[in-house]
Design an enzyme around this catalytic site. Structure first.
Site, mmCIF file in Angstrom:
data_model
loop_
_atom_site.group_PDB
_atom_site.id
_atom_site.type_symbol
_atom_site.label_atom_id
_atom_site.label_comp_id
_atom_site.label_asym_id
_atom_site.label_seq_id
_atom_site.Cartn_x
_atom_site.Cartn_y
_atom_site.Cartn_z
ATOM 1 N N HIS A 19 0.834 -1.209 0.000
ATOM 2 C CA HIS A 19 0.000 0.000 0.000
ATOM 3 C C HIS A 19 0.871 1.261 0.000
ATOM 4 C CE1 HIS A 19 -3.034 -2.644 2.360
ATOM 5 N NE2 HIS A 19 -3.530 -2.507 1.163
ATOM 6 N N LYS A 43 -16.196 -7.613 4.972
ATOM 7 C CA LYS A 43 -15.093 -8.383 5.553
ATOM 8 C C LYS A 43 -14.964 -8.148 7.054
ATOM 9 C CE LYS A 43 -12.347 -7.642 1.437
ATOM 10 N NZ LYS A 43 -11.213 -6.900 0.969
ATOM 11 N N ARG A 92 -1.944 -6.199 -8.117
ATOM 12 C CA ARG A 92 -0.828 -7.118 -7.868
ATOM 13 C C ARG A 92 -0.708 -8.053 -9.056
ATOM 14 N NH1 ARG A 92 -3.160 -7.728 -1.967
ATOM 15 N NH2 ARG A 92 -4.943 -7.400 -3.311
ATOM 16 N N SER A 130 -2.612 -7.935 2.819
ATOM 17 C CA SER A 130 -2.934 -7.859 4.251
ATOM 18 C C SER A 130 -3.365 -9.237 4.740
ATOM 19 C CB SER A 130 -4.061 -6.852 4.494
ATOM 20 O OG SER A 130 -3.673 -5.573 4.076
HETATM 21 P P1 ADP Z 1 -9.601 -4.118 -0.410
HETATM 22 O O1 ADP Z 1 -10.032 -4.818 0.818
HETATM 23 O O2 ADP Z 1 -10.509 -3.066 -0.918
HETATM 24 O O3 ADP Z 1 -9.052 -5.023 -1.478
HETATM 25 P P2 ADP Z 1 -6.975 -3.553 0.531
HETATM 26 O O4 ADP Z 1 -6.727 -2.835 1.801
HETATM 27 O O5 ADP Z 1 -6.667 -4.993 0.522
HETATM 28 O O6 ADP Z 1 -8.421 -3.241 0.094
HETATM 29 O O7 ADP Z 1 -6.153 -2.861 -0.622
HETATM 30 C C1 ADP Z 1 -6.465 -1.591 -1.127
HETATM 31 C C2 ADP Z 1 -5.955 -1.512 -2.536
HETATM 32 O O8 ADP Z 1 -4.546 -1.713 -2.538
HETATM 33 C C3 ADP Z 1 -6.520 -2.557 -3.481
HETATM 34 O O9 ADP Z 1 -6.667 -1.947 -4.748
HETATM 35 C C4 ADP Z 1 -5.460 -3.622 -3.526
HETATM 36 O O10 ADP Z 1 -5.482 -4.315 -4.747
HETATM 37 C C5 ADP Z 1 -4.205 -2.765 -3.405
HETATM 38 N N1 ADP Z 1 -3.070 -3.493 -2.879
HETATM 39 C C6 ADP Z 1 -2.984 -4.171 -1.731
HETATM 40 N N2 ADP Z 1 -1.744 -4.723 -1.566
HETATM 41 C C7 ADP Z 1 -1.041 -4.368 -2.668
HETATM 42 C C8 ADP Z 1 0.276 -4.636 -3.133
HETATM 43 N N3 ADP Z 1 1.113 -5.383 -2.432
HETATM 44 N N4 ADP Z 1 0.644 -4.122 -4.322
HETATM 45 C C9 ADP Z 1 -0.246 -3.379 -5.041
HETATM 46 N N5 ADP Z 1 -1.474 -3.096 -4.676
HETATM 47 C C10 ADP Z 1 -1.884 -3.580 -3.496
#
Ligand code: ADP
Length: 165
Positions: A19, A43, A92, A130
């Protein structure tokens, strides 16, 4: 000229180096970046919105154009309220794409003035999520290098409370 404001929405449960890499890239493109913790996701979260915000704030405090907020309800309504025109999402692997594509299409149908911008992380971060970090931390594995030190400590605390409880 109007300020270019982007919102980076997500669960951030918790914030990872993946992030943060996206946030640092976005800083170079936008006048303002708002990291927005979504409240109403189905979630189950490990951290409360307040804990998530505190962890993000700790990591972005050196960047004056970044702010941290939460929102309830529709992202498009929140973006109109804060006058943002771009929703940032990280990609990703191609496995993220289908879900993200549908979300972006739905959001476009709700508001034609708002665009979704997809960004790729650096090669060292693309495998970080995460969810997997929580799995590793819950089993007592090392998460240093995947999340900031402050977040790693919070994860440790959370899981040690859970094991006791
Ligand atoms: P959500 O629960 O909406 O997927 P996240 O907190 O998991 O939200 O992630 C927010 C955004 O960041 C999403 O678009 C997710 O794809 C992106 N993201 C999370 N981890 C990574 C990473 N390691 N590299 C690139 N983008 C990421």
């Amino acid at each position: 000229m109007e300020e270019k404001i982007a919102v980076y929405p997500g669960s951030f449960d918790p914030i990872t180096y993946g992030h943060l890499d996206i946030i640092k890239r976005a800083i170079k493109i936008f006048d303002k970046v708002i990291v927005a913790v979504a409240h109403n996701y189905d979630k189950q979260s490990l951290f409360t919105p307040e804990e998530k915000i505190e962890m993000i704030q700790e990591e972005v405090k050196g960047y004056p154009t970044v702010s941290v907020d939460t929102f309830h309800g529709l992202l498009m309504e929140y973006m109109q309220k804060v006058k943002a025109t771009v929703a940032l999402r990280g990609l990703r692997a191609t496995s993220d794409f289908e879900y993200e594509y549908h979300m972006a299409a739905m959001n476009r149908s709700l508001s034609d003035d708002i665009d979704t911008l997809f960004m790729m992380t650096g090669k060292d971060y693309f495998f970080i999520s995460s969810r997997t970090i929580k799995e590793v931390a819950s089993l007592g594995g090392p998460v240093a290098g995947l999340v900031p030190e402050h977040v790693a400590r919070k994860l440790k605390q959370k899981f040690s409370q859970r094991h006791k409880g």
